[in-house]
Motif scaffolding. Structure first.
Motif, PDB file in Angstrom:
ATOM      1  N   TYR A  62      -6.881  16.104  -5.532  1.00 43.36           N
ATOM      2  CA  TYR A  62      -7.773  16.509  -4.596  1.00 43.36           C
ATOM      3  C   TYR A  62      -8.910  15.474  -4.359  1.00 43.36           C
ATOM      4  N   ASP A  65      -7.357  12.768  -2.262  1.00 40.31           N
ATOM      5  CA  ASP A  65      -7.283  12.817  -0.779  1.00 40.31           C
ATOM      6  C   ASP A  65      -8.710  12.935  -0.182  1.00 40.31           C
ATOM      7  N   HIS A 139     -12.108  16.597   7.388  1.00 39.18           N
ATOM      8  CA  HIS A 139     -10.774  16.636   6.506  1.00 39.18           C
ATOM      9  C   HIS A 139     -10.538  17.797   5.898  1.00 39.18           C
ATOM     10  N   THR A 143      -7.758  21.040   6.080  1.00 41.37           N
ATOM     11  CA  THR A 143      -6.764  20.954   5.056  1.00 41.37           C
ATOM     12  C   THR A 143      -6.741  22.196   4.275  1.00 41.37           C
ATOM     13  N   ARG A 165     -11.661  26.288  -2.523  1.00 37.14           N
ATOM     14  CA  ARG A 165     -10.626  26.947  -2.083  1.00 37.14           C
ATOM     15  C   ARG A 165      -9.955  27.890  -2.873  1.00 37.14           C
TER      16      ARG A 165
END
Length: 222
Positions: A62, A65, A139, A143, A165
C-alpha cells in the motif's frame, strides 16, 4: 391489633426491604461485572490469523503504491530516521489489547500484533508537497480507498491526506511546513500470528514480530 400498631409495622417492613435492595444492588452489579469479565477473559479476541511477513508485504505494498503516486523523482531506501536528510523507511509494531472490561487489566492479547509502515522524505518544498498530496488523494480515491481527511490542519502548518479501506487498513500522507518534508505510511488492524504458540514453546516468541527491513520506495515508472 389496632390500626395505629399495624401501620408502623408495615412501614418498617417496607423500609427494611428497601434498605436490603439498596445494599444488595451494588453487590449484584459487582458480581455481574465479575462474571462478564471472566467470560471475556476466557474468550479470545476475534483477530484474523495472518503471518507477520504476509502482513508486512501487504501494508508495504500500500505504501509503495501511494509513494509512487506522489510524483517524487527519488528513491527512499530502507532504514531508520536520519536527522541529516529527514528520511526514514521502516516497519514498526504494537501490541493489541482487548476491548471491554477485559481491557481494564491492561494485558496484551497473546500472539496478537498491529503492524505499520512509516516513511519520511525531506527537502520537499510547499509547491511540490501540496501537489504530491493532490496526486495521492486522486490515486487513492481511484483505487478503492475512502478519503477521511484532506486539507490543512486547524492548529499547525500541516496538510494531510488520510484514507481507509475495508478490513481496517489505513494510509496517510502529510506535508510538514516546519520541516519541509513529507511523511506517511500505512497501518493494519490487529492480527494473530498463527505460529506464536509454537514459537513460545520453543522459547522463540518475542511478543512482537520482527519482519526485517522495509522495501525501497521508488517513484512511478516513467
Amino acid at each position: 391489633m389496632i390500626e395505629s400498631e399495624t401501620r408502623p409495622t408495615s412501614a418498617l417492613k417496607v423500609a427494611g426491604i428497601g434498605c436490603a435492595v439498596v445494599v444488595l444492588a451494588p453487590v449484584l452489579l459487582l458480581l455481574g461485572l465479575v462474571v462478564v469479565y471472566q467470560i471475556e477473559r476466557a474468550t479470545p479476541e476475534d483477530y484474523p490469523d495472518v503471518k507477520p511477513d504476509t502482513m508486512a508485504r501487504r501494508i508495504s505494498g500500500y505504501s509503495l503504491d501511494a509513494y509512487a503516486a506522489l510524483g517524487l523523482n527519488r528513491t527512499l531506501n530502507p532504514g531508520g530516521y536520519e536527522a541529516k536528510t529527514n528520511n526514514e523507511n521502516s516497519f514498526g509494531s504494537d501490541r493489541c489489547y482487548p476491548d471491554g472490561l477485559e481491557g481494564m487489566a491492561d494485558e496484551p492479547e497473546e500472539g496478537a500484533y498491529r503492524l505499520y509502515h512509516h516513511w519520511m522524505v525531506g527537502r520537499v518544498g510547499k509547491s511540490e508537497g501540496l501537489a504530491a498530496l493532490r496526486k495521492v488523494r486522486d490515486h487513492l480515491e481511484a483505487t478503492g480507498w475512502r478519503i477521511t481527511e484532506y486539507g490543512k490542519d486547524d492548529q499547525i502548518p500541516e496538510w494531510s491526506v488520510r484514507a481507509k479501506r475495508n478490513g481496517g487498513y489505513g494510509i496517510s500522507v502529510t506535508w510538514e511546513q516546519d520541516f519541509q518534508r513529507l511523511r506517511g505510511g500505512s497501518g493494519a488492524p490487529c492480527a494473530t500470528d498463527p505460529d506464536w504458540a509454537e514459537a513460545e514453546e520453543e522459547g522463540l516468541y518475542q511478543g512482537l514480530p520482527d519482519v526485517g527491513p522495509a522495501p525501497p520506495l521508488v517513484p512511478a515508472a516513467s
